[in-house]
Design an enzyme around this catalytic site. Structure first.
Site, PDB file in Angstrom:
ATOM      1  N   SER A  10     -13.006  -2.659  -1.854  1.00 52.48           N
ATOM      2  CA  SER A  10     -13.159  -3.875  -2.664  1.00 52.48           C
ATOM      3  C   SER A  10     -11.821  -4.401  -3.175  1.00 52.48           C
ATOM      4  O   SER A  10     -11.743  -5.006  -4.244  1.00 52.48           O
ATOM      5  CB  SER A  10     -14.080  -3.588  -3.860  1.00 52.48           C
ATOM      6  OG  SER A  10     -13.519  -2.556  -4.667  1.00 52.48           O
ATOM      7  N   GLY A  11     -10.739  -4.174  -2.404  1.00 55.44           N
ATOM      8  CA  GLY A  11      -9.430  -4.705  -2.765  1.00 55.44           C
ATOM      9  C   GLY A  11      -9.167  -6.038  -2.091  1.00 55.44           C
ATOM     10  O   GLY A  11     -10.100  -6.757  -1.680  1.00 55.44           O
ATOM     11  N   TRP A  42      -2.949  -2.367  -8.588  1.00 60.49           N
ATOM     12  CA  TRP A  42      -1.733  -1.663  -8.997  1.00 60.49           C
ATOM     13  C   TRP A  42      -0.458  -2.363  -8.537  1.00 60.49           C
ATOM     14  O   TRP A  42       0.636  -1.987  -8.953  1.00 60.49           O
ATOM     15  CB  TRP A  42      -1.739  -0.243  -8.428  1.00 60.49           C
ATOM     16  CG  TRP A  42      -2.729   0.680  -9.063  1.00 60.49           C
ATOM     17  CD1 TRP A  42      -4.032   0.399  -9.376  1.00 60.49           C
ATOM     18  CD2 TRP A  42      -2.511   2.040  -9.462  1.00 60.49           C
ATOM     19  NE1 TRP A  42      -4.635   1.498  -9.930  1.00 60.49           N
ATOM     20  CE2 TRP A  42      -3.730   2.523  -9.995  1.00 60.49           C
ATOM     21  CE3 TRP A  42      -1.413   2.893  -9.404  1.00 60.49           C
ATOM     22  CZ2 TRP A  42      -3.869   3.820 -10.468  1.00 60.49           C
ATOM     23  CZ3 TRP A  42      -1.567   4.188  -9.879  1.00 60.49           C
ATOM     24  CH2 TRP A  42      -2.775   4.645 -10.410  1.00 60.49           C
ATOM     25  N   ALA A  43      -0.590  -3.343  -7.657  1.00 59.81           N
ATOM     26  CA  ALA A  43       0.604  -3.971  -7.053  1.00 59.81           C
ATOM     27  C   ALA A  43       1.353  -4.807  -8.087  1.00 59.81           C
ATOM     28  O   ALA A  43       0.839  -5.815  -8.575  1.00 59.81           O
ATOM     29  CB  ALA A  43       0.193  -4.841  -5.868  1.00 59.81           C
ATOM     30  N   GLN A  44       2.579  -4.393  -8.411  1.00 57.78           N
ATOM     31  CA  GLN A  44       3.351  -5.104  -9.437  1.00 57.78           C
ATOM     32  C   GLN A  44       4.124  -6.280  -8.851  1.00 57.78           C
ATOM     33  O   GLN A  44       4.174  -7.355  -9.425  1.00 57.78           O
ATOM     34  CB  GLN A  44       4.362  -4.147 -10.092  1.00 57.78           C
ATOM     35  CG  GLN A  44       3.749  -3.055 -10.929  1.00 57.78           C
ATOM     36  CD  GLN A  44       4.802  -2.088 -11.448  1.00 57.78           C
ATOM     37  OE1 GLN A  44       5.943  -2.106 -11.019  1.00 57.78           O
ATOM     38  NE2 GLN A  44       4.417  -1.236 -12.374  1.00 57.78           N
ATOM     39  N   GLY A  46       4.627  -8.603  -5.844  1.00 60.06           N
ATOM     40  CA  GLY A  46       4.212  -9.963  -5.530  1.00 60.06           C
ATOM     41  C   GLY A  46       3.825 -10.108  -4.080  1.00 60.06           C
ATOM     42  O   GLY A  46       3.491  -9.142  -3.400  1.00 60.06           O
ATOM     43  N   GLU A 110      13.475  -9.418  -3.380  1.00 59.89           N
ATOM     44  CA  GLU A 110      13.338  -7.967  -3.342  1.00 59.89           C
ATOM     45  C   GLU A 110      14.136  -7.401  -2.175  1.00 59.89           C
ATOM     46  O   GLU A 110      14.619  -8.148  -1.313  1.00 59.89           O
ATOM     47  CB  GLU A 110      11.856  -7.565  -3.243  1.00 59.89           C
ATOM     48  CG  GLU A 110      11.067  -7.927  -4.491  1.00 59.89           C
ATOM     49  CD  GLU A 110       9.620  -7.500  -4.454  1.00 59.89           C
ATOM     50  OE1 GLU A 110       8.991  -7.493  -5.515  1.00 59.89           O
ATOM     51  OE2 GLU A 110       9.101  -7.169  -3.373  1.00 59.89           O
ATOM     52  N   ASP A 213      -9.372   7.840   3.502  1.00 64.97           N
ATOM     53  CA  ASP A 213     -10.768   7.932   3.944  1.00 64.97           C
ATOM     54  C   ASP A 213     -11.054   7.133   5.217  1.00 64.97           C
ATOM     55  O   ASP A 213     -11.654   7.646   6.160  1.00 64.97           O
ATOM     56  CB  ASP A 213     -11.706   7.455   2.824  1.00 64.97           C
ATOM     57  CG  ASP A 213     -11.502   8.211   1.527  1.00 64.97           C
ATOM     58  OD1 ASP A 213     -11.060   9.373   1.589  1.00 64.97           O
ATOM     59  OD2 ASP A 213     -11.767   7.642   0.456  1.00 64.97           O
ATOM     60  N   HIS A 234       8.577   4.943  -2.231  1.00 66.70           N
ATOM     61  CA  HIS A 234       9.191   3.941  -3.109  1.00 66.70           C
ATOM     62  C   HIS A 234      10.351   4.602  -3.836  1.00 66.70           C
ATOM     63  O   HIS A 234      10.210   5.703  -4.358  1.00 66.70           O
ATOM     64  CB  HIS A 234       8.180   3.395  -4.122  1.00 66.70           C
ATOM     65  CG  HIS A 234       8.627   2.127  -4.758  1.00 66.70           C
ATOM     66  ND1 HIS A 234       9.629   2.081  -5.697  1.00 66.70           N
ATOM     67  CD2 HIS A 234       8.231   0.834  -4.577  1.00 66.70           C
ATOM     68  CE1 HIS A 234       9.820   0.832  -6.069  1.00 66.70           C
ATOM     69  NE2 HIS A 234       8.984   0.056  -5.408  1.00 66.70           N
ATOM     70  N   ARG A 282      13.875  -0.051   1.527  1.00 65.90           N
ATOM     71  CA  ARG A 282      13.399   1.070   0.714  1.00 65.90           C
ATOM     72  C   ARG A 282      13.746   2.440   1.282  1.00 65.90           C
ATOM     73  O   ARG A 282      14.031   3.361   0.522  1.00 65.90           O
ATOM     74  CB  ARG A 282      11.881   0.972   0.544  1.00 65.90           C
ATOM     75  CG  ARG A 282      11.488  -0.126  -0.399  1.00 65.90           C
ATOM     76  CD  ARG A 282       9.993  -0.273  -0.479  1.00 65.90           C
ATOM     77  NE  ARG A 282       9.665  -1.308  -1.459  1.00 65.90           N
ATOM     78  CZ  ARG A 282       8.431  -1.717  -1.689  1.00 65.90           C
ATOM     79  NH1 ARG A 282       7.430  -1.213  -1.027  1.00 65.90           N
ATOM     80  NH2 ARG A 282       8.208  -2.646  -2.586  1.00 65.90           N
ATOM     81  N   HIS A 343       4.613   5.846  -1.454  1.00 60.49           N
ATOM     82  CA  HIS A 343       4.206   4.529  -1.947  1.00 60.49           C
ATOM     83  C   HIS A 343       3.298   3.758  -1.001  1.00 60.49           C
ATOM     84  O   HIS A 343       2.437   3.015  -1.445  1.00 60.49           O
ATOM     85  CB  HIS A 343       5.459   3.702  -2.227  1.00 60.49           C
ATOM     86  CG  HIS A 343       5.192   2.349  -2.792  1.00 60.49           C
ATOM     87  ND1 HIS A 343       4.486   2.158  -3.968  1.00 60.49           N
ATOM     88  CD2 HIS A 343       5.522   1.100  -2.357  1.00 60.49           C
ATOM     89  CE1 HIS A 343       4.402   0.862  -4.224  1.00 60.49           C
ATOM     90  NE2 HIS A 343       5.004   0.205  -3.263  1.00 60.49           N
ATOM     91  N   ARG A 378       7.772  -0.761   5.838  1.00 57.28           N
ATOM     92  CA  ARG A 378       7.242  -2.036   5.330  1.00 57.28           C
ATOM     93  C   ARG A 378       8.278  -2.761   4.483  1.00 57.28           C
ATOM     94  O   ARG A 378       8.880  -2.176   3.593  1.00 57.28           O
ATOM     95  CB  ARG A 378       5.994  -1.781   4.477  1.00 57.28           C
ATOM     96  CG  ARG A 378       5.463  -3.034   3.812  1.00 57.28           C
ATOM     97  CD  ARG A 378       4.186  -2.756   3.074  1.00 57.28           C
ATOM     98  NE  ARG A 378       4.369  -1.954   1.877  1.00 57.28           N
ATOM     99  CZ  ARG A 378       4.716  -2.432   0.683  1.00 57.28           C
ATOM    100  NH1 ARG A 378       4.979  -3.723   0.531  1.00 57.28           N
ATOM    101  NH2 ARG A 378       4.814  -1.637  -0.355  1.00 57.28           N
TER     102      ARG A 378
END
Length: 525
Positions: A10-11, A42-44, A46, A110, A213, A234, A282, A343, A378
């Protein structure tokens, strides 16, 4: 329980697909816990999109390819990058309150990006996106949202009352957390949007439910997985023994944050990537921090943005600022202690540009997939973007192919006739902890063949133990997650042993060179 389309997760990916299908079809969305408990909230950081004057799709594509160390599929990267502005527009219409500057969206920058192209809602973008999507889904009469359903396995041709080896997927078996009963959910098409496998590791920024899962279920049902060795760490997770998994967004470095060795007081990215410094991709920043920690015997390094004006910091990072104040750290005057943490799962279920897997009737979108977008690493803020583009792509393909999708045949109910309740829950907790610890130590940021072989040996022993446990005892949420966690760990280790080079996130001391040709690691069940 039968619907036209079943979505597991449900994201951002799951709800995007649901909203794109619901005007024509009855859609059921299963959530593992509460509807907003997944990674999206939880994604800070953007969402990356080409919106700045002077920026181009080609620039965004190139940045993604460079970060992905050439392992990306360029056609997929182009498709996702070109779909970004429209995705942002749709989210704005849904009511996501993106930050603005004058008449335009405020864009931040970023690591790995050549331009400012990150649209955001302060430092809590994911929460705002989740809220908007969930509100729209709850308001739609054709969408049924069912929380607290933990999927056990896909229902396939093997589960038909009249056995079939077709490989067709007809839905899932899931245990209800409240009733502790197993329900069968069937549909013509099933979309896995189950997120990643971060909890395979001891330190992770992922939510508690990120146990791989969907990846494990798809693999057991016969779908291929790819590039599971590409686990992103991360660089900057808060180091605090009481507060686990609090991420310090990449945007802190994007807005001027510097990495300092607390022992020497020096800014150390100078030695690792002098051109890009803290804005290097990263994998490079995470390895640099890991090297400093090991070389100097540190527990953490410092991330310092206190040289910027206090008002600037409080405006850009209100949630992080408030959280840290509660822990006795004022980021306007003090450095933040940080360590790398798992991450993002860059590998996953193999899908095509429509979100289709190898199995008829099964689609997937988001972090549980390997679409070709991320390659070996990523690029920051491409993850939510992937959810929107592939959630919509899967929905469009299902709608277009609807008449050729057969209705589900009679499926056998879940059989619990030969199992008993377990009186040894401690075994599950012990095994879970053991997996996460050896994965962190042996299959982490820097790898060796010897360490990987050790992990493989431990997994072989645990496979027998967990399989025996699963056969004899009634399924519980913890047992389901442990089974999936172990399966995912095995896929990561097998993939890592298969890659005899260092590329992107996979860095091994035994094969430090990068081979001339980038080849996906594809595992076949």
């Amino acid at each position: 329980m039968t619907s036209d389309i079943l979505i597991v997760g449900s994201g951002a990916a799951g709800l995007t697909a649901a909203l794109n299908l619901a005007d024509r079809f009855k859609v059921t969305v299963l959530a593992k816990g509460a509807l907003n408990e997944g990674s999206t909230a939880w994604a800070q950081g953007g969402i990356a999109a080409v919106l700045e004057p002077g920026d181009t799709f080609e620039n965004h594509v190139e940045d993604t390819m460079v970060a992905g160390a050439g392992l990306n599929d360029r056609a997929i990267v182009e498709m996702v990058v070109e779909g970004a502005p429209a995705a942002i527009e749709r989210l704005t219409h849904l009511g996501v309150p993106f930050e603005t500057e004058g008449n335009a969206l405020h864009l931040t920058r970023e690591g790995g990006h050549s331009h400012r192209r990150i649209v955001h809602v302060a430092d809590a973008t994911g929460w705002a996106v989740q809220e908007a999507l969930q509100k729209a889904a709850e308001a739609h009469p054709n969408i049924t949202l069912v929380p607290d359903q933990i999927a056990i396995d896909l229902a396939t041709g093997r589960h038909e009352e009249r056995y079939s080896g077709s490989g067709n997927v007809w839905g899932v078996y899931a245990v209800d957390r409240k009733t502790e009963r197993v329900a069968l959910y069937t549909a013509r098409a099933t979309i896995l949007a189950t997120g990643g496998a971060g909890r395979t590791y001891l330190f992770s920024t992922a939510p508690r439910g990120a146990t791989g899962d969907g990846i494990a279920m798809a693999w057991r049902a016969g779908a291929r997985v790819s590039n599971m060795e590409m686990m992103q760490f991360h660089p900057t997770c808060l180091y605090n023994l009481e507060v686990k998994n609090f991420l310090i967004t990449e945007a802190v470095r994007g807005e001027g944050g510097q990495l300092i060795n607390p022992s020497t007081g020096k800014r150390f990215m100078t030695y690792y990537d002098p051109a890009r410094m803290e804005l290097a991709p990263r994998d490079i920043v995470a390895r640099a921090i890991d090297a400093e920690i090991k070389r100097y015997g540190l527990d953490y390094v410092h991330l310092d943005i206190s040289h910027m004006p206090p008002e600037f910091i409080r405006h850009h990072f209100p949630n992080i600022h408030e959280k840290l104040l509660g822990l006795g750290i004022d980021m306007t005057t003090q450095p933040i202690p940080v360590v790398p943490a798992q991450h993002y799962t860059c590998g996953g279920i193999v899908i095509d540009e429509h979100g289709k897997t190898d199995l008829p009737g099964l689609y997937a979108a988001g972090e549980c997939t390997e679409s070709g977008l991320h390659g070996a690493n990523r690029l920051a803020s491409n993850s939510l973007l992937e959810c929107f583009v592939f959630g919509e792509a899967a929905a469009d393909n299902i709608a277009a192919a609807w008449d050729s999708l057969p209705p589900p045949p009679p499926i056998r109910p879940w059989d619990e006739s030969r199992v008993t309740d377990s009186d040894e829950e401690v075994v599950i907790k012990q095994t879970w902890t053991e997996i996460r610890r050896f994965m962190w130590n042996y299959v982490g940021i820097v790898r060796t063949t010897k360490r990987l072989e050790r992990a493989k040996h431990r997994i072989e022993l645990l496979n027998d133990e967990v399989a025996e446990y699963y056969q004899h005892f009634r399924v519980t949420p913890d047992l389901i997650e442990l089974r999936n966690l172990l399966q995912t760990a095995e896929l990561i280790v097998r993939s890592a042993l298969h890659r005899h080079e260092s590329r992107g996130l996979h860095f091994t001391l035994d094969y430090p060179e990068t081979l001339p040709e980038a080849i996906d690691t594809v595992l076949v069940p």
